[in-house]
Design an enzyme around this catalytic site. Structure first.
Site, PDB file in Angstrom:
ATOM      1  N   CYS A   1      -5.605   0.875   5.872  1.00 55.99           N
ATOM      2  CA  CYS A   1      -5.663  -0.528   5.483  1.00 55.99           C
ATOM      3  C   CYS A   1      -6.390  -1.303   6.576  1.00 55.99           C
ATOM      4  CB  CYS A   1      -4.257  -1.089   5.281  1.00 55.99           C
ATOM      5  SG  CYS A   1      -3.507  -0.604   3.715  1.00 55.99           S
ATOM      6  N   CYS A   9      -0.405   3.830   2.873  1.00 52.45           N
ATOM      7  CA  CYS A   9      -0.091   3.496   4.264  1.00 52.45           C
ATOM      8  C   CYS A   9       1.355   3.062   4.453  1.00 52.45           C
ATOM      9  CB  CYS A   9      -1.016   2.386   4.760  1.00 52.45           C
ATOM     10  SG  CYS A   9      -2.765   2.836   4.767  1.00 52.45           S
ATOM     11  N   CYS A  40     -16.449   0.565   8.596  1.00 46.70           N
ATOM     12  CA  CYS A  40     -15.899  -0.400   7.655  1.00 46.70           C
ATOM     13  C   CYS A  40     -15.979  -1.790   8.279  1.00 46.70           C
ATOM     14  CB  CYS A  40     -14.452  -0.053   7.322  1.00 46.70           C
ATOM     15  SG  CYS A  40     -13.765  -1.053   5.987  1.00 46.70           S
ATOM     16  N   HIS A  76      -6.934  -1.646   1.388  1.00 50.12           N
ATOM     17  CA  HIS A  76      -7.012  -0.234   1.767  1.00 50.12           C
ATOM     18  C   HIS A  76      -8.429   0.272   1.537  1.00 50.12           C
ATOM     19  CE1 HIS A  76      -5.243   3.763   2.555  1.00 50.12           C
ATOM     20  NE2 HIS A  76      -6.205   4.191   1.743  1.00 50.12           N
ATOM     21  N   CYS A  77      -9.038   0.819   2.578  1.00 48.56           N
ATOM     22  CA  CYS A  77     -10.394   1.368   2.479  1.00 48.56           C
ATOM     23  C   CYS A  77     -10.301   2.851   2.152  1.00 48.56           C
ATOM     24  CB  CYS A  77     -11.154   1.153   3.787  1.00 48.56           C
ATOM     25  SG  CYS A  77     -12.813   1.857   3.766  1.00 48.56           S
ATOM     26  N   CYS A 130     -12.273   4.969   4.926  1.00 50.02           N
ATOM     27  CA  CYS A 130     -11.588   5.131   6.211  1.00 50.02           C
ATOM     28  C   CYS A 130     -10.169   5.670   6.049  1.00 50.02           C
ATOM     29  CB  CYS A 130     -11.521   3.792   6.942  1.00 50.02           C
ATOM     30  SG  CYS A 130     -13.124   3.009   7.221  1.00 50.02           S
ATOM     31  N   CYS A 138     -19.675  -0.077   5.173  1.00 51.85           N
ATOM     32  CA  CYS A 138     -21.132  -0.187   5.283  1.00 51.85           C
ATOM     33  C   CYS A 138     -21.755   1.145   5.693  1.00 51.85           C
ATOM     34  CB  CYS A 138     -21.495  -1.264   6.307  1.00 51.85           C
ATOM     35  SG  CYS A 138     -23.269  -1.493   6.491  1.00 51.85           S
ATOM     36  N   CYS A 188       0.849  -1.190   0.000  1.00 58.29           N
ATOM     37  CA  CYS A 188       0.000   0.000   0.000  1.00 58.29           C
ATOM     38  C   CYS A 188       0.884   1.239   0.000  1.00 58.29           C
ATOM     39  CB  CYS A 188      -0.921   0.006   1.220  1.00 58.29           C
ATOM     40  SG  CYS A 188      -2.012   1.448   1.263  1.00 58.29           S
TER      41      CYS A 188
END
Length: 283
Positions: A96, A79, A110, A89-90, A93, A104, A76
């Site tokens: 990771c 990060c 998350c 990785h979100c 948010c 959601c 990533c």
């Protein structure tokens, strides 16, 4: 008796919803982050093939077995860490998340390793809550239909409550059923759309250990804790047992038939590789 059942379902519904919201997603541990020296060496290197070698050297010390679509170590850039298996990785948010499933909007969180069990229980108790409301209101709907209910305002309340309960019940039934199917095959939502890539290529069933063991990974071995929103999932979210390892330990498994859905949902190697690479870049 009806009132007791109502309050039990209500408490469990609120409890699981609370845990789904306030159980924060877990990030990878420090050993997955690059050291200052490795980071400087990686960033100063302009040749992609050498960068891949640097990541491969770092990953040798870690229990990392999944790869990108082109066979490289999953890294990533935002990060600055080697991604553990099933970690993504979100973008919502901006971190990771271990065993990320999906961000959601219903719980504003998350869903990942830390709260996936709570999310499943929230869906299950929401489903039962809606079913209970629909069942208890239905007899008043029959009275309204037969003309026994004369109060006009009561008619509206009964119709509205029954409609909302049934609508949410049907929606939740499909969502809960889908996640039950994912749990039975030990997949996340991301893995259902793009198979994890191992050293031998993409494999949707790479983490599938069989129904019972798949269930235990999410809910734990203590059956008395399965229906309670108490953390009991196996492991720490950094490493997950794989089917290939189990087959290597037990040669008899290698001679048995492939899992029942291998012939149905396996994708061509090139297509799976391309889709995995696309997901890797996005997540």
């Amino acid at each position: 008796a009806y009132l007791i059942i109502f309050h039990i379902l209500f408490v469990l519904f609120v409890w699981t919803y609370w845990k789904s919201i306030f159980t924060l997603p877990v990030q990878p541990g420090k050993k997955y982050h690059m050291s200052y020296a490795d980071k400087e060496r990686y960033e100063n290197e302009e040749r992609p093939e050498v960068q891949r070698q640097i990541l491969a050297e770092i990953a040798r010390k870690l229990p990392v077995y999944t790869r990108t679509g082109n066979g490289g170590v999953r890294f990533c850039d935002r990060c600055q860490l080697i991604k553990p298996d099933r970690c993504h990785h979100c973008s919502v948010c901006a971190i990771c998340v271990l065993k990320m499933d999906h961000p959601c909007p219903w719980v504003n969180n998350c869903i990942g390793f830390s709260n996936y069990k709570f999310f499943l229980l929230f869906l299950a108790y929401s489903l039962l809550y809606c079913l209970y409301i629909a069942a208890t209101v239905f007899k008043y709907f029959i009275k309204y239909w037969t003309g026994e209910l004369t109060n006009g305002r009561s008619k509206f309340h009964v119709l509205f409550l029954l409609f909302v309960a049934v609508m949410f019940f049907v929606s939740l039934m499909f969502l809960f059923g889908y996640h039950c199917w994912l749990v039975s095959r030990n997949r996340s939502t991301l893995e259902a759309f793009s198979a994890p890539v191992f050293q031998n290529g993409p494999d949707k069933n790479g983490f599938n250990l069989g129904f019972v063991k798949n269930l235990q990974q999410v809910f734990g071995e203590e059956k008395k804790l399965w229906l309670l929103p108490i953390a009991s999932s196996q492991g720490d979210g950094h490493f997950f047992p794989m089917r290939a390892f189990c087959e290597a330990q037990n040669p008899l498994l290698a001679n048995e038939e492939q899992w029942e859905d291998d012939g149905i949902d396996e994708e061509p190697h090139d297509a799976g590789e391309a889709s995995s690479l696309a997901i890797e870049r996005e997540t």
